[in-house]
Scaffold this active site. Structure first.
Site, short mmCIF file in Angstrom:
data_model
loop_
_atom_site.label_atom_id
_atom_site.label_comp_id
_atom_site.label_asym_id
_atom_site.label_seq_id
_atom_site.Cartn_x
_atom_site.Cartn_y
_atom_site.Cartn_z
N ASN A 129 0.29 -34.53 15.10
CA ASN A 129 0.47 -35.55 16.21
C ASN A 129 1.45 -36.44 16.14
OD1 ASN A 129 -0.73 -37.95 17.86
ND2 ASN A 129 -0.83 -39.00 15.97
N HIS B 146 3.16 -40.53 16.34
CA HIS B 146 2.84 -41.73 16.44
C HIS B 146 4.36 -42.45 16.56
CE1 HIS B 146 0.07 -45.13 15.52
NE2 HIS B 146 1.12 -45.64 14.90
N SER C 194 6.65 -41.13 13.74
CA SER C 194 6.31 -40.36 12.72
C SER C 194 5.36 -38.99 13.20
CB SER C 194 5.24 -41.07 11.90
OG SER C 194 5.74 -42.31 11.41
N ASP D 260 -4.25 -41.16 12.04
CA ASP D 260 -2.96 -41.37 11.67
C ASP D 260 -2.78 -41.11 10.09
OD1 ASP D 260 -2.12 -41.96 14.44
OD2 ASP D 260 -2.58 -43.97 14.12
C1 GRF Z 1 3.78 -41.75 22.63
O1 GRF Z 1 4.43 -42.81 22.48
C2 GRF Z 1 3.05 -41.40 21.34
O2 GRF Z 1 3.86 -41.59 20.45
C3 GRF Z 1 1.68 -41.89 21.55
O3 GRF Z 1 1.48 -41.90 23.00
C4 GRF Z 1 2.74 -41.85 23.72
C5 GRF Z 1 2.52 -40.94 24.66
O4 GRF Z 1 3.40 -40.98 25.62
N1 GRF Z 1 0.88 -41.21 20.46
P1 GRF Z 1 3.37 -40.12 26.86
O5 GRF Z 1 2.14 -39.77 27.40
O6 GRF Z 1 3.95 -38.80 26.11
O7 GRF Z 1 4.45 -40.44 27.90
#
Ligand code: GRF
Length: 188
Positions: free
Chosen positions: A102, A104, A136, A145
């Site tokens: 994932n 974050h 991260s 997370d």
């Molecule tokens: C990103 O900022 C990611 O870190 C978080 O959700 C957001 C997704 O953005 N988990 P996108 O849909 O890829 O534009």
């Protein structure tokens, strides 16, 4: 050939960036995009890029043995959560042990956990007057997370930053690093 499945809930800018990064790769392929929302923008982006899409609307559907079997049959080597807001069921996490990552939008272990997503993360970072934030990338376990951190990259937080300007800085880091880290993981 290594196969990636991307799970995403929203806009899908990371998903599209990853799809484009591996478009001409001879060793890594984005095989599938799965969303838990039938109206997610990511679905249209993926379809336009010629990637098969699937919608499963609940945690229960993600836990169906038939879905897990399907992912195995597709030879998925890595599940990439790119803005995916559903907590994955335990049986799926177990079936893909250390094969789910994932991203974050903050420096974990700070600013993570249930309810910490999107602008809420950046608002909290600014409220606490942090001088740096970042991204991260981590393995996924059954809790939000908390899996082992693979990579972090920092950016400065300026006094003039708003949640939106900080989000833009962080997203730039995501687009720069996420595909490269995926590539590194899959080349081991
Ligand atoms: C990103 O900022 C990611 O870190 C978080 O959700 C957001 C997704 O953005 N988990 P996108 O849909 O890829 O534009």
């Amino acid at each position: 050939m290594k196969h990636i499945a991307i799970f995403a809930t929203g806009k899908g800018s990371n998903a599209l960036n990853i799809i484009n990064y591996f478009k001409n790769s001879i060793s890594i392929k984005v095989t599938l995009v799965v969303s838990n929302r039938s109206d997610a923008e990511v679905l249209e982006k993926a379809m336009l890029a010629g990637i098969p899409v699937m919608v499963l609307e609940s945690k229960k559907e993600f836990s169906q043995p038939a879905f897990i079997e399907f992912l195995k049959k597709q030879s998925i080597d890595l599940i990439v959560l790119a803005g995916f807001l559903l907590l994955l069921p335990e049986n799926l996490v177990k079936a893909f042990h250390q094969k789910i990552i994932n991203i974050h939008p903050a420096l974990l272990p700070k600013y993570g956990g249930k309810g910490m997503y999107g602008m809420k993360v950046h608002e909290a970072v600014l409220k606490n007057k942090e001088i740096e934030s970042g991204i991260s990338i981590h393995y996924v376990n059954e809790r939000f997370d908390e899996g082992e951190i693979i990579f972090r990259q920092k950016c400065p937080v300026d006094a003039s930053d708003t949640p939106a300007s900080l989000a833009a800085k962080v997203q730039q880091l995501e687009h720069e690093h996420f595909p490269k880290i995926i590539e590194q993981i899959l080349s081991h």
